[in-house]
Design a protein around this motif. Sequence first.
Motif, PDB file in Angstrom:
ATOM      1  N   TYR A  88       0.827  -1.205   0.000  1.00 26.70           N
ATOM      2  CA  TYR A  88       0.000   0.000   0.000  1.00 26.70           C
ATOM      3  C   TYR A  88       0.864   1.258   0.000  1.00 26.70           C
ATOM      4  O   TYR A  88       0.517   2.257  -0.648  1.00 26.70           O
ATOM      5  N   GLU A  89       1.982   1.214   0.698  1.00 21.58           N
ATOM      6  CA  GLU A  89       2.872   2.376   0.767  1.00 21.58           C
ATOM      7  C   GLU A  89       3.769   2.522  -0.451  1.00 21.58           C
ATOM      8  O   GLU A  89       4.340   3.589  -0.673  1.00 21.58           O
ATOM      9  N   ASP A  91       5.123   3.475  -3.696  1.00 15.86           N
ATOM     10  CA  ASP A  91       4.740   4.489  -4.673  1.00 15.86           C
ATOM     11  C   ASP A  91       5.431   4.168  -5.995  1.00 15.86           C
ATOM     12  O   ASP A  91       6.599   4.517  -6.200  1.00 15.86           O
ATOM     13  N   ARG A 275      -5.796   4.554  -2.876  1.00 16.63           N
ATOM     14  CA  ARG A 275      -5.408   5.619  -1.964  1.00 16.63           C
ATOM     15  C   ARG A 275      -6.532   6.648  -1.881  1.00 16.63           C
ATOM     16  O   ARG A 275      -7.597   6.473  -2.469  1.00 16.63           O
ATOM     17  N   GLU A 276      -6.283   7.718  -1.147  1.00 14.20           N
ATOM     18  CA  GLU A 276      -7.264   8.792  -1.075  1.00 14.20           C
ATOM     19  C   GLU A 276      -7.362   9.498  -2.433  1.00 14.20           C
ATOM     20  O   GLU A 276      -6.524   9.301  -3.317  1.00 14.20           O
ATOM     21  N   THR A 280      -2.876  10.558  -1.401  1.00 15.19           N
ATOM     22  CA  THR A 280      -2.207  10.307  -0.134  1.00 15.19           C
ATOM     23  C   THR A 280      -2.688   8.987   0.473  1.00 15.19           C
ATOM     24  O   THR A 280      -3.699   8.419   0.054  1.00 15.19           O
ATOM     25  N   LEU A 281      -1.949   8.530   1.465  1.00 15.64           N
ATOM     26  CA  LEU A 281      -2.301   7.293   2.149  1.00 15.64           C
ATOM     27  C   LEU A 281      -3.375   7.548   3.193  1.00 15.64           C
ATOM     28  O   LEU A 281      -3.391   8.606   3.826  1.00 15.64           O
ATOM     29  N   ASP A 282      -4.252   6.580   3.369  1.00 14.85           N
ATOM     30  CA  ASP A 282      -5.335   6.695   4.333  1.00 14.85           C
ATOM     31  C   ASP A 282      -4.802   6.373   5.728  1.00 14.85           C
ATOM     32  O   ASP A 282      -4.469   5.218   6.012  1.00 14.85           O
ATOM     33  N   THR A 434       4.360   7.849   4.667  1.00 12.28           N
ATOM     34  CA  THR A 434       4.816   6.489   4.435  1.00 12.28           C
ATOM     35  C   THR A 434       5.729   6.026   5.545  1.00 12.28           C
ATOM     36  O   THR A 434       6.884   5.704   5.344  1.00 12.28           O
TER      37      THR A 434
END
Length: 440
Positions: A88-89, A91, A275-276, A280-282, A434
């Motif tokens: 998920y992190e 990129d 992601r949002e 960005t990460l939630d 992250t």
Amino acid sequence: MNPDAAVTHFLLASALVLTAGHAAGWLARRLKQPYIVGQLAAGIALGPSLLGSVAPDAYTLLFPEQIGTALRGLAQFALVVFLFAVGYELDLKILGTRARTVVGVALTAFLVPMAVGSGCALLFREQLRALDVPHLSPGTVVFAGVALSITAVPVLTAIVRENGLASTVPGVVAVSAAGLLDVLGWTVLAGTLLENGDGRELPWQWRALLAAGFLTLTLVAARPLLRRLLWRTRMEPLLRLSLLIGFAFAAASVTQYLGLHAICGALLAGIVCPREEDGTLDPDLLRPLHDISSLLLPFFFVVSGQAVSLDSLNGTGWAAFAVVTALALVTKIGSGTAAARLGGLDRDDARIVGVLLSARGLTELIALDAGLRAGLLSGPLYTVLVLMALATTLLTQPLLLLVGRGAGLTPLRTTVRAPHESDGPPLPAPSESTTTAPGL
């Protein structure tokens, strides 16, 4: 042993694993070392090499065979959640924004150790037989290269931030290159595991075809479907977290069945997780993922440590450990430094990049665990490589202090250019969102 007694032993072992693992990690942090160093040391100490030798009765009482499946299940649970968070992190857009410097460093720091590791496996096949490797299969040769080429993004990120390098060019280049290295390493590892899945119901060609279909379907359909079902419906965070972890376990079960190991499915599930809207990460998703995986990862270290048998290493084994550790450091630091220098970094910055890329950490242990379960490694060779992972992680911080002493670090605002490369925007800093489990 009756079920009630097994539950009692499991609860007692769990109390010891959690307490010893996190206490050892805290102690390692106090000694300016990554958390993983303490947790892995605790895992080895609770294994047959130390506790089993010093107090065999206590070892049998704490870790009877009947609870082995439960411990391995918790270890796999922690790994799936951890790798889901890593995916998920991750990129993947860095490949389009950080140009030839990052790509060149990543490719060089992957291919050089890969070639050296595979070449040494072929060159020293007689010595490998002394480590109980009776037949040097192509999978073992490739895996030897993978073991030398891996870099651990989580431990590297923690080291970068703890040393104040997050706003410098070498810190950003190292973290970005390590992300690409992860993609390369997991891809090669997945192919190796797939081809080496002997004894399964389906031949590897069919499994490869099914794996390609599953990968395509997941990459194309999973993200828009998850966004429509879980984000646009404004589902409450706890329910969304539960469903996404369930999705990660479902993907992990598919890749485990296909012979790719559960770790591949968990990582893939994290990569396709939406992601949002602004990219960005939630935090409502990321924070509990880190909490759950950080809490339970000591079970993985204990399971890994129980497979480490220091008594199985003879003179050849300890010599192999020394050689492998030296090669792991020299190839990774040398190739990373040279590529960074050719990519436009000055001498001090390039050395720091090379040293940072030598950190292996938990990523190496996950790969070694997969290789051991796939039959690519013997017990003694696994022990050698685990000790190498521990040594290289342990040496990263001292080496970083050594090469960084007196170095004038280039601030992030300075543009990094490869030779003859046209002007472009400066390298951006890693996102502060992250944040991985500390020191893993």
